[in-house]
Scaffold this motif. Sequence first.
Motif, mmCIF file in Angstrom:
data_model
loop_
_atom_site.group_PDB
_atom_site.id
_atom_site.type_symbol
_atom_site.label_atom_id
_atom_site.label_comp_id
_atom_site.label_asym_id
_atom_site.label_seq_id
_atom_site.Cartn_x
_atom_site.Cartn_y
_atom_site.Cartn_z
ATOM 1 N N PHE A 6 0.857 -1.177 0.000
ATOM 2 C CA PHE A 6 0.000 0.000 0.000
ATOM 3 C C PHE A 6 0.895 1.229 0.000
ATOM 4 O O PHE A 6 1.825 1.332 0.804
ATOM 5 C CB PHE A 6 -0.899 0.012 1.245
ATOM 6 C CG PHE A 6 -1.666 1.290 1.407
ATOM 7 C CD1 PHE A 6 -2.828 1.502 0.688
ATOM 8 C CD2 PHE A 6 -1.229 2.282 2.261
ATOM 9 C CE1 PHE A 6 -3.544 2.687 0.831
ATOM 10 C CE2 PHE A 6 -1.931 3.459 2.415
ATOM 11 C CZ PHE A 6 -3.096 3.668 1.692
ATOM 12 N N VAL A 7 0.630 2.162 -0.915
ATOM 13 C CA VAL A 7 1.399 3.405 -1.014
ATOM 14 C C VAL A 7 0.452 4.556 -0.719
ATOM 15 O O VAL A 7 -0.458 4.837 -1.501
ATOM 16 C CB VAL A 7 2.003 3.583 -2.432
ATOM 17 C CG1 VAL A 7 2.855 4.844 -2.491
ATOM 18 C CG2 VAL A 7 2.795 2.357 -2.845
ATOM 19 N N GLY A 8 0.635 5.185 0.427
ATOM 20 C CA GLY A 8 -0.193 6.317 0.817
ATOM 21 C C GLY A 8 0.564 7.626 0.691
ATOM 22 O O GLY A 8 1.766 7.641 0.440
ATOM 23 N N ASN A 9 -0.136 8.735 0.849
ATOM 24 C CA ASN A 9 0.430 10.079 0.755
ATOM 25 C C ASN A 9 1.008 10.325 -0.638
ATOM 26 O O ASN A 9 2.037 10.968 -0.804
ATOM 27 C CB ASN A 9 1.496 10.314 1.832
ATOM 28 C CG ASN A 9 1.758 11.786 2.056
ATOM 29 O OD1 ASN A 9 0.892 12.614 1.899
ATOM 30 N ND2 ASN A 9 2.991 12.098 2.426
ATOM 31 N N LEU A 10 0.331 9.810 -1.638
ATOM 32 C CA LEU A 10 0.785 9.877 -3.020
ATOM 33 C C LEU A 10 0.454 11.243 -3.621
ATOM 34 O O LEU A 10 -0.651 11.754 -3.434
ATOM 35 C CB LEU A 10 0.090 8.773 -3.817
ATOM 36 C CG LEU A 10 0.584 8.479 -5.215
ATOM 37 C CD1 LEU A 10 2.045 8.043 -5.198
ATOM 38 C CD2 LEU A 10 -0.269 7.382 -5.830
ATOM 39 N N MET A 35 -5.131 4.202 -7.537
ATOM 40 C CA MET A 35 -6.583 4.238 -7.368
ATOM 41 C C MET A 35 -7.108 5.596 -7.800
ATOM 42 O O MET A 35 -6.595 6.631 -7.388
ATOM 43 C CB MET A 35 -6.961 3.965 -5.909
ATOM 44 C CG MET A 35 -6.488 2.613 -5.393
ATOM 45 S SD MET A 35 -7.285 1.222 -6.195
ATOM 46 C CE MET A 35 -6.099 0.725 -7.397
ATOM 47 N N LYS A 36 -8.141 5.559 -8.642
ATOM 48 C CA LYS A 36 -8.701 6.783 -9.209
ATOM 49 C C LYS A 36 -10.190 6.888 -8.891
ATOM 50 O O LYS A 36 -10.875 5.881 -8.775
ATOM 51 C CB LYS A 36 -8.496 6.793 -10.717
ATOM 52 C CG LYS A 36 -7.023 6.665 -11.061
ATOM 53 C CD LYS A 36 -6.693 7.243 -12.375
ATOM 54 C CE LYS A 36 -5.191 7.114 -12.550
ATOM 55 N NZ LYS A 36 -4.638 8.002 -13.458
ATOM 56 N N ASP A 37 -10.661 8.122 -8.777
ATOM 57 C CA ASP A 37 -12.070 8.390 -8.567
ATOM 58 C C ASP A 37 -12.839 7.975 -9.821
ATOM 59 O O ASP A 37 -12.446 8.314 -10.938
ATOM 60 C CB ASP A 37 -12.262 9.887 -8.294
ATOM 61 C CG ASP A 37 -13.707 10.227 -8.005
ATOM 62 O OD1 ASP A 37 -14.450 10.462 -8.987
ATOM 63 O OD2 ASP A 37 -14.099 10.244 -6.825
ATOM 64 N N GLN A 38 -13.928 7.253 -9.645
ATOM 65 C CA GLN A 38 -14.687 6.748 -10.783
ATOM 66 C C GLN A 38 -15.346 7.860 -11.599
ATOM 67 O O GLN A 38 -15.497 7.737 -12.818
ATOM 68 C CB GLN A 38 -15.749 5.753 -10.316
ATOM 69 C CG GLN A 38 -15.153 4.462 -9.813
ATOM 70 C CD GLN A 38 -16.223 3.476 -9.368
ATOM 71 O OE1 GLN A 38 -17.408 3.736 -9.463
ATOM 72 N NE2 GLN A 38 -15.782 2.327 -8.885
ATOM 73 N N GLU A 39 -15.736 8.924 -10.947
ATOM 74 C CA GLU A 39 -16.434 9.994 -11.655
ATOM 75 C C GLU A 39 -15.494 10.974 -12.346
ATOM 76 O O GLU A 39 -15.752 11.393 -13.471
ATOM 77 C CB GLU A 39 -17.350 10.751 -10.688
ATOM 78 C CG GLU A 39 -18.521 9.915 -10.222
ATOM 79 C CD GLU A 39 -19.435 10.669 -9.287
ATOM 80 O OE1 GLU A 39 -19.405 11.924 -9.281
ATOM 81 O OE2 GLU A 39 -20.186 10.008 -8.558
ATOM 82 N N THR A 40 -14.404 11.339 -11.668
ATOM 83 C CA THR A 40 -13.513 12.372 -12.217
ATOM 84 C C THR A 40 -12.268 11.796 -12.884
ATOM 85 O O THR A 40 -11.626 12.480 -13.673
ATOM 86 C CB THR A 40 -13.050 13.332 -11.105
ATOM 87 O OG1 THR A 40 -12.245 12.614 -10.163
ATOM 88 C CG2 THR A 40 -14.235 13.984 -10.413
ATOM 89 N N GLY A 41 -11.897 10.569 -12.530
ATOM 90 C CA GLY A 41 -10.674 9.971 -13.062
ATOM 91 C C GLY A 41 -9.411 10.476 -12.395
ATOM 92 O O GLY A 41 -8.307 10.089 -12.762
ATOM 93 N N ARG A 42 -9.558 11.320 -11.384
ATOM 94 C CA ARG A 42 -8.389 11.850 -10.655
ATOM 95 C C ARG A 42 -7.905 10.847 -9.614
ATOM 96 O O ARG A 42 -8.677 10.057 -9.087
ATOM 97 C CB ARG A 42 -8.763 13.149 -9.944
ATOM 98 C CG ARG A 42 -9.003 14.296 -10.897
ATOM 99 C CD ARG A 42 -9.333 15.556 -10.168
ATOM 100 N NE ARG A 42 -8.490 15.689 -8.987
ATOM 101 C CZ ARG A 42 -8.292 16.799 -8.328
ATOM 102 N NH1 ARG A 42 -8.893 17.888 -8.707
ATOM 103 N NH2 ARG A 42 -7.522 16.840 -7.265
ATOM 104 N N ARG A 44 -6.839 9.195 -6.207
ATOM 105 C CA ARG A 44 -7.406 9.298 -4.858
ATOM 106 C C ARG A 44 -6.300 9.453 -3.812
ATOM 107 O O ARG A 44 -6.562 9.481 -2.616
ATOM 108 C CB ARG A 44 -8.246 8.057 -4.554
ATOM 109 C CG ARG A 44 -9.492 8.018 -5.444
ATOM 110 C CD ARG A 44 -10.349 6.807 -5.197
ATOM 111 N NE ARG A 44 -10.812 6.753 -3.833
ATOM 112 C CZ ARG A 44 -11.258 5.642 -3.246
ATOM 113 N NH1 ARG A 44 -11.315 4.510 -3.926
ATOM 114 N NH2 ARG A 44 -11.657 5.644 -2.000
ATOM 115 N N GLY A 45 -5.032 9.493 -4.258
ATOM 116 C CA GLY A 45 -3.917 9.744 -3.353
ATOM 117 C C GLY A 45 -3.280 8.497 -2.770
ATOM 118 O O GLY A 45 -2.469 8.590 -1.864
#
Length: 85
Positions: A6-10, A35-42, A44-45
């Motif tokens: 798991f890579v956090g603080n990305l 991991m990306k937001d399904q709606e925006t494609g950005r 998630r960090g």
Amino acid sequence: MIKSIFVGNLAWSAEDDDLRSFFEECGTVIRVRIMKDQETGRSRGFAFVDMDADEADAAIETLNGKNLMGRPASLSEAKPRAPRR
């Protein structure tokens, strides 16, 4: 055996190749998943990086807290996802 990290603080601008380069000093990277937001494609960090188990343990030990694109990487062994209700 393959282990997932798991890579956090990305950083929001991080790409698969950035993570692959960061982890390759500790061994062969099998897969990178940001991991990306399904709606925006950005982003998630956070992300997951798959490596051989021994190399993954070494990567967590060596790279945790090191600078990854201007932010300290927060690394740990990925835990199984809890079942959804």
